[in-house]
Design a protein around this motif. Structure first.
Motif, PDB file in Angstrom:
ATOM      1  N   SER A  74     -26.851  -4.737  19.625  1.00 14.17           N
ATOM      2  CA  SER A  74     -27.949  -3.875  19.199  1.00 14.17           C
ATOM      3  C   SER A  74     -28.587  -4.375  17.916  1.00 14.17           C
ATOM      4  O   SER A  74     -29.818  -4.410  17.799  1.00 14.17           O
ATOM      5  CB  SER A  74     -27.456  -2.443  18.973  1.00 14.17           C
ATOM      6  OG  SER A  74     -26.753  -1.992  20.086  1.00 14.17           O
ATOM      7  N   SER A  78     -32.316  -5.761  17.466  1.00 16.01           N
ATOM      8  CA  SER A  78     -33.193  -5.136  16.489  1.00 16.01           C
ATOM      9  C   SER A  78     -33.783  -6.179  15.549  1.00 16.01           C
ATOM     10  O   SER A  78     -34.975  -6.156  15.246  1.00 16.01           O
ATOM     11  CB  SER A  78     -32.409  -4.087  15.710  1.00 16.01           C
ATOM     12  OG  SER A  78     -33.246  -3.461  14.784  1.00 16.01           O
ATOM     13  N   PHE A 142     -31.020   1.058  19.025  1.00 14.85           N
ATOM     14  CA  PHE A 142     -32.184   0.410  18.416  1.00 14.85           C
ATOM     15  C   PHE A 142     -32.979   1.427  17.601  1.00 14.85           C
ATOM     16  O   PHE A 142     -33.405   1.158  16.474  1.00 14.85           O
ATOM     17  CB  PHE A 142     -33.071  -0.200  19.514  1.00 14.85           C
ATOM     18  CG  PHE A 142     -34.327  -0.836  19.000  1.00 14.85           C
ATOM     19  CD1 PHE A 142     -34.326  -2.166  18.593  1.00 14.85           C
ATOM     20  CD2 PHE A 142     -35.504  -0.117  18.914  1.00 14.85           C
ATOM     21  CE1 PHE A 142     -35.476  -2.749  18.110  1.00 14.85           C
ATOM     22  CE2 PHE A 142     -36.661  -0.706  18.426  1.00 14.85           C
ATOM     23  CZ  PHE A 142     -36.643  -2.019  18.020  1.00 14.85           C
ATOM     24  N   LEU A 146     -33.586   1.907  13.436  1.00  9.61           N
ATOM     25  CA  LEU A 146     -34.978   1.574  13.136  1.00  9.61           C
ATOM     26  C   LEU A 146     -35.352   1.815  11.667  1.00  9.61           C
ATOM     27  O   LEU A 146     -35.921   0.924  11.025  1.00  9.61           O
ATOM     28  CB  LEU A 146     -35.893   2.378  14.076  1.00  9.61           C
ATOM     29  CG  LEU A 146     -37.380   2.069  14.060  1.00  9.61           C
ATOM     30  CD1 LEU A 146     -37.619   0.674  14.569  1.00  9.61           C
ATOM     31  CD2 LEU A 146     -38.138   3.069  14.931  1.00  9.61           C
ATOM     32  N   SER A 199     -26.945  -1.290   8.983  1.00 12.96           N
ATOM     33  CA  SER A 199     -27.167  -0.812  10.349  1.00 12.96           C
ATOM     34  C   SER A 199     -25.881  -0.901  11.150  1.00 12.96           C
ATOM     35  O   SER A 199     -25.538   0.002  11.912  1.00 12.96           O
ATOM     36  CB  SER A 199     -28.228  -1.653  11.052  1.00 12.96           C
ATOM     37  OG  SER A 199     -29.378  -1.725  10.284  1.00 12.96           O
TER      38      SER A 199
END
Lengths: 267, 308
Positions: A74, A78, A142, A146, A199
């Motif tokens: 992921s 991203s 994702f 963000l 993240s």
């Protein structure tokens, strides 16, 4: 800044706060190493059995592996999508920033449960039926990361004055693509790594979306921990502590990198 | 020129596709679901009507609102005192304390619920300990009830409040306190007439974030009480993914209501943070010229507040 001597009220308040915040952690930690712990303040005897059992548990290792590769995929996706997009927006369409800010604040403002409702409705029937598969989860992840990715990349682009760098490179005859790859990317890299790690740690702790979208099919470390909570307390604490140590390592690295990056920029 | 547009489109397309597919489409689908008639085409507000006439759903909404309000208020009060305290320490100690609270704010969701079960659950270490020592005060405490939930929610609200609030304390300058003291104001008078009004935007902004955070919290409550406690987030979860699959539309309508409440709270934060930025700008900016300008801004903002 001249600091006066800190009064005892402030000291004791902070001490209380730290005890309050660290007590649950400490409890879990002790429980993971306790053999007998019934009616005493500290455990009566200690053991490493739970840690050993955790590493022998095939399901734990599976879940850890699943978590790792799902998060890695992921975050990588991203990065691949966001780097060019944020670059294009910052350089060519600075007027869109207000719109983008609104767009990336949505995942913050919309709780995971709500996002899961929408995702299940969209993808559980009709022509794209991907509920319960890794695809829907990666898509959901994702969106979760963000805000972090957008802010991180945008801030790095702004701190290195990407537009000016780009113009200079073009003036010297480099193509846009070449300028992006050889000049902009190496310059924003430290900042991008920070948002990537952040993240990653956010995704590692994700439970709501994972459980609602793919809970029955794919076990991440959080889902596994949830299932284990009701079985063996000691084993679950060992897992919780392992998870926490991992997050701790990631955030320490993050902070070190952040300091380093600030120094480089501040030079 | 044409060559360039091609690159630009290529850079933006994947981003647009991902956002459309996984953010815009689900939200639209949820909105449509909440007003669609099950099985037949056409629109209806029946689902909302049903929610507002069902004691069960109303209770879920009420419980969620109450727990969000309570935990946010307690969180902000504790956070305020601690944030002030933390600014009194030297930078080095302050950063350590902040790091520790930041660390514990990662400790949320399932692991947090679990830690509390170990400490205060039915067979929790403290529960048994208190029983043995004969401390009856805690005999009524039940982790799996309202009070237990509030306790856990407060735990993850406090570090968040602290981290969001402490920068605004630097907007209150030492000289003001000295000036107020010289003019004969006691500390509490200073805080009542100058300090707290200065902090108000930051306080309300943080309240917005805390409220949204508590309203949307699912994992902690789910891990602690499963489906047993009637909270909005838990209700939505079980309507959509759980055993009662026959009413996904009601689930969508509830989800829309939940999203509305959190969006409103985040919007409040957005408005307020604009204001408090004007207050704290002087701390954030290093150069003196900027400081003078932002003082002027502060002055204008204060005037504006007084005027309205």
């Amino acid at each position: 800044m001249n600091q006066r001597k800190v009064g005892w009220t402030h000291r004791s308040l902070m001490l209380l706060l730290m005890i309050y915040l660290l007590l649950p952690l400490l409890g879990t930690f002790l429980y993971a190493f306790a053999k007998e712990w019934q009616t005493t303040v500290l455990p009566e005897s200690w053991t490493l059995e739970w840690i050993r059992e955790m590493f022998r548990d095939a399901r734990f290792l599976d879940a850890l592996w699943t978590s790792l590769y799902l998060c890695l995929i992921s975050v990588a996706l991203s990065l691949a999508v966001m780097l060019p997009a944020v670059f294009v927006i910052t350089v060519y369409f600075p007027k869109w920033e207000t719109f983008m800010k609104g767009l990336v604040v949505l995942p913050y403002a919309v709780p995971g449960v709500v996002a899961a409702v929408g995702l299940i409705r969209t993808y559980s029937s009709g022509f794209i039926d991907i509920t319960g598969t890794a695809y829907i989860l990666i898509g959901a992840y994702f969106i979760v990361i963000l805000p972090y990715m957008y802010q991180g990349i945008r801030n790095s682009l702004l701190t290195v004055s990407a537009v000016e760098l780009l113009n200079a490179a073009e003036l010297l005859g480099a193509s846009r693509m070449r300028a992006f790859v050889t000049i902009i990317l190496p310059n924003i890299w430290p900042g991008v790594i920070i948002s990537t790690l952040l993240s990653f740690s956010v995704l590692f702790g994700e439970f709501v979306l994972t459980n609602m979208l793919v809970g029955g099919h794919i076990q991440t470390i959080q889902v596994y921990l949830y299932q284990r909570v009701n079985e063996s307390g000691h084993l679950a604490s060992a897992i919780a502590i392992a998870y926490f140590v991992f997050i701790l390592i990631v955030s320490t690295v993050l902070m070190k990198l952040g300091k380093k990056f600030n120094k480089v920029v501040g030079r | 020129m044409k060559h360039r547009t091609g690159w630009i489109l290529l850079g933006l397309a994947p981003f647009a596709i991902m956002v459309l597919a996984f953010q815009v489409a689900p939200i639209l689908s949820m909105l449509m679901g909440s007003i669609s008639k099950p099985g037949v085409p056409g629109f209806t507000l029946n689902h909302y009507d049903k929610i507002f006439h069902s004691a069960y759903y109303l209770q879920a909404i009420k419980n969620s609102l109450l727990i969000a309000v309570y935990s946010s208020l307690i969180g902000i009060i504790v956070g305020l005192f601690c944030a002030y305290s933390i600014t009194r320490f030297t930078t080095k100690i302050r950063d350590r304390l902040l790091m520790l609270s930041n660390m514990t704010s990662n400790f949320a969701g399932v692991p947090l619920a679990f830690a509390y079960i170990i400490l205060l659950g039915n067979n929790g270490v403290f529960t048994l300990l208190f029983k043995q020592w004969g401390w009856d005060v805690f005999a009524d405490f039940n982790l799996y009830s309202w009070s237990g939930l509030v306790l856990i929610y407060v735990y993850f609200q406090v570090p968040l409040a602290l981290l969001l609030l402490y920068p605004s304390f630097y907007g209150i300058q030492e000289q003001w306190k000295e000036a107020a003291a010289l003019l004969g104001a006691r500390p509490w008078q200073f805080w009542r007439t100058v300090g707290i009004p200065m902090l108000t935007p930051a306080i309300f902004g943080t309240l917005g974030i805390l409220f949204a955070n508590a309203m949307g919290a699912y994992a902690t409550a789910y891990a602690l009480v499963g489906g047993n406690y009637n909270l909005l987030a838990i209700r939505i979860g079980s309507l959509v993914a759980g055993d009662i699959v026959n009413q996904p539309e009601v689930g969508s309508a509830l989800a829309v209501l939940l999203a509305l409440s959190t969006l409103l709270a985040v919007y409040l934060n957005h408005r307020m943070s604009k204001r408090s930025q004007q207050f704290t700008a002087s701390y954030a900016s290093g150069s003196s010229s900027k400081r003078i300008r932002s003082r002027k801004q502060q002055w204008n903002a204060t005037k504006e507040e007084v005027g309205t």
